[in-house]
Design an enzyme around this catalytic site. Structure first.
Site, PDB file in Angstrom:
ATOM      1  N   ASP A  49      75.101  37.670 -38.101  1.00  0.00           N
ATOM      2  CA  ASP A  49      74.249  36.497 -37.838  1.00  0.00           C
ATOM      3  C   ASP A  49      74.123  35.606 -39.063  1.00  0.00           C
ATOM      4  O   ASP A  49      73.808  36.076 -40.160  1.00  0.00           O
ATOM      5  CB  ASP A  49      72.842  36.948 -37.411  1.00  0.00           C
ATOM      6  N   ASP A  86      78.388  40.206 -43.011  1.00  0.00           N
ATOM      7  CA  ASP A  86      77.241  40.243 -42.111  1.00  0.00           C
ATOM      8  C   ASP A  86      77.622  39.412 -40.879  1.00  0.00           C
ATOM      9  O   ASP A  86      78.596  38.648 -40.924  1.00  0.00           O
ATOM     10  CB  ASP A  86      76.044  39.630 -42.857  1.00  0.00           C
TER      11      ASP A  86
END
Ligand code: M1P
Length: 235
Positions: free
Chosen positions: A15, A13
């Site tokens: 953020d 991922d």
């Protein structure tokens, strides 16, 4: 020199995993990813589009990772090359460009939440042109022919092609058909579904066939009234 472990991918991922939320990647993280890539395949998957992810991970992001999935994979790069949906869109637009049909207007592919809608004539056509295309299609089978080419070419993407309406067909991941709504109807023991395109390939087919529904094929709105009256109003 380290050998990459086959069959292993580290997928990240963005953020709060590779960067602080919406912030730029640190040199330490970039270095870590470079080292990691020497031993396993490395990919990222982010909800943002490529522009935003590039702002965070740098201009060379598609060079720096083996897989870059932006918009949750709607736009996918593998080894710098666009794969998946983007390839599908390019192929589909080429196909439409080569189609010999009397009228073409704008908006041949419409992005919707969770699906693409593809229209050989283009969604900008007038009602008259739409009716004309529907008649033409019934004879020339433009939509079924196009669907069969796309299904053959993009079978590996596990897509459902669903012909509904007059001028277009919908394309979405398998399982994202009308049966998706049934998850909100767990309180009902008997679910009747009425639709006209209940045949295989029609966009009512899956929910009509579902074990959770009693399916009813109708031919037009008048037929719907007739069937509902017989079933519920004057049983
Ligand atoms: O509801 C049936 C279909 O209605 C429209 O189809 P068309 O524009 O081809 O008449 C579209 O909204 C399509 O997505 C939908 O399945």
């Amino acid at each position: 020199m380290a050998v990459r472990r086959p069959g292993v991918i580290a997928l990240f991922d963005v953020d709060d995993t590779l960067t602080a939320p919406r912030k730029v990647v640190t040199p330490e993280m970039s270095e870590c990813m470079r080292e990691l890539r020497k031993v396993v395949t490395v990919g990222i998957v982010g909800g943002s589009d490529l522009t935003k992810i590039t702002e965070q991970l740098g201009k060379t992001v598609i060079d720096d990772y083996d897989y870059v999935f932006t918009e949750n994979g709607l736009v996918a790069h593998k080894d710098r090359t666009l794969i998946g949906t983007q390839e599908f869109i390019n192929f589909t637009l080429h196909y439409i460009a080569d189609l010999d049909i009397p009228i073409k207007r704008g908006t041949f592919i419409e992005f919707r939440s969770g699906m693409l809608n593809v229209s050989p004539i283009g969604r900008n056509c007038s009602q008259e042109e739409r009716d004309e295309f529907e008649r033409y299609n019934k004879v020339q089978n433009i939509r079924p022919k196009m669907v069969s080419v796309l299904r053959e070419k993009f079978g590996h993407l596990n897509l459902t092609f669903s012909i509904g309406g007059q001028i277009s067909f919908d394309v979405f991941p398998q399982g994202w058909d009308k049966t998706y709504c049934l998850r909100y109807l767990d309180d009902f023991q008997e679910i009747h579904f009425f639709g006209d395109k209940t045949y295989k390939g029609g966009n009512d087919h899956e929910i009509y066939e579902s074990e959770r529904t009693v399916g009813h094929t109708v031919t037009n709105p008048e037929d719907t009234i007739k069937q509902c009256t017989a079933l519920f109003l004057n049983p």
